[in-house]
Scaffold this active site. Structure first.
Site, short mmCIF file in Angstrom:
data_model
loop_
_atom_site.label_atom_id
_atom_site.label_comp_id
_atom_site.label_asym_id
_atom_site.label_seq_id
_atom_site.Cartn_x
_atom_site.Cartn_y
_atom_site.Cartn_z
N SER A 143 -11.31 -4.35 3.14
CA SER A 143 -10.48 -5.47 3.60
C SER A 143 -10.09 -5.22 5.05
O SER A 143 -10.01 -4.06 5.48
CB SER A 143 -9.21 -5.58 2.74
OG SER A 143 -8.26 -6.41 3.39
N TYR A 156 -2.08 -1.57 -1.25
CA TYR A 156 -3.37 -2.23 -1.07
C TYR A 156 -4.08 -1.71 0.19
O TYR A 156 -5.26 -1.37 0.16
CB TYR A 156 -3.14 -3.75 -1.00
CG TYR A 156 -4.41 -4.57 -0.90
CD1 TYR A 156 -5.29 -4.65 -1.97
CD2 TYR A 156 -4.73 -5.26 0.27
CE1 TYR A 156 -6.45 -5.40 -1.89
CE2 TYR A 156 -5.88 -6.01 0.36
CZ TYR A 156 -6.74 -6.08 -0.72
OH TYR A 156 -7.89 -6.82 -0.63
#
Ligand SMILES: NC(=O)c1ccc[n+]([C@@H]2O[C@H](COP(=O)([O-])OP(=O)(O)OC[C@H]3O[C@@H](n4cnc5c(N)ncnc54)[C@H](O)[C@@H]3O)[C@@H](O)[C@H]2O)c1
Length: 258
Positions: A143, A156
């Site tokens: 990401s 995350y």
């Protein structure tokens, strides 16, 4: 160009969103695709849909990437069906909102287990199969948060930073075995992951939040899963034979032109 005829591919978390689009794109290009998914309903539905469109070239295997035993059993089943595994796309992932002070130990462990340990589990079980088969390719879906800080994505971001580091490490350790390993950093992509995130964290403000999230990208919109799938197909293809240990932001300009 970009053909995968006779190749065997594995995509984790392929029941939904980006993983499903990658599985469909690989099947379209001729690969036989194993859909690894913990949710049997969406996993089977994705395999049925892709199989009907692309000549039976998708099979569903229920498994949870946090379990090394399950990955080992599924990898053995795929090898007994397909002979080997040529491509692995580590896509399964979960989201979490919180900073370092508000993220509980249980949530930190849960996110790291899926997003980080899941990649290790699949690499650990499938790399020896690729080595025996004379080569292969891994594409990790990380990401953009691995490269810059956005608010309240502590666990995350940590997990996706680890995916980038594992990408370099695998690429280095297996370069002599004819195995390439790269990562994609998707920007915000419109999938059930985003819809679920907005619904859970901003109840009653869904529309406003969705627009805010879309405006964040310099191109003025979220990406589509197929736009990540196109990049994954290239990185897994023989046309990308000189590409290894590299990290590709596919993000509507988010990292480079904010
Ligand atoms: N959508 C985005 O904006 C975005 C942005 C950057 C990165 N990503 C990454 O892309 C990947 C896919 O995201 P998406 O938006 O398609 O999500 P999604 O929630 O639509 O799909 C993820 C799939 O993974 C499966 N999954 C979750 N945990 C699993 C496990 N332990 N074992 C097996 N399967 C499991 C889910 O059941 C689901 O079908 C994730 O790694 C995510 O972090 C997404």
């Amino acid at each position: 160009m970009l053909r995968f005829d006779g190749k065997s591919a594995v995509v984790t978390g392929a029941g939904s969103g980006i993983g499903k689009a990658i599985a469909a794109a690989l099947a379209r290009q001729g690969a036989q695709v194993a859909i690894l998914e913990r949710d049997p309903e969406v996993g089977q539905a994705a395999a049925d849909e892709i199989s009907q469109t692309y000549d039976g070239r998708a099979t569903f295997y229920r498994c949870d990437v946090t379990s090394q035993t399950e990955i080992r059993d599924v990898a053995a089943a795929i090898v007994s069906q397909q002979g080997t595994i040529d491509c692995l796309v580590n896509n399964a992932g979960i989201a979490h909102v919180g900073d370092a002070a508000t993220t509980s130990e249980a949530d930190f462990d849960r996110v790291m287990n899926v997003n980080c340990k899941g990649v290790y589990n699949c690499a650990h079980e499938i790399l020896p199969i690729m080595v025996r088969g004379g080569g292969g390719v891994i594409c990790n879906i990380a990401s953009t948060v691995a490269w810059f800080g956005i608010g309240e994505r502590f666990a995350y971001s940590a997990s996706k930073g680890a995916v980038v580091a594992m990408t370099y490490s695998i690429a280095r350790d297996f370069v002599a075995d004819g195995i390439r390993c790269n990562a994609i950093l998707p920007g915000r992509i419109h999938t059930p992951f985003v819809d679920g995130f907005v619904k859970k964290n901003y109840p009653g403000q869904e529309e406003e939040m969705f627009q805010k999230l879309a405006d964040f990208q310099p191109v003025g919109r979220m990406g589509q899963p197929e736009e990540i799938a196109n990049a994954a197909v290239f990185l897994c293809s023989d046309e990308a034979s000189f590409v290894t240990g590299s990290i590709h932001a596919i993000d509507g300009g988010t990292i480079s032109i904010r």
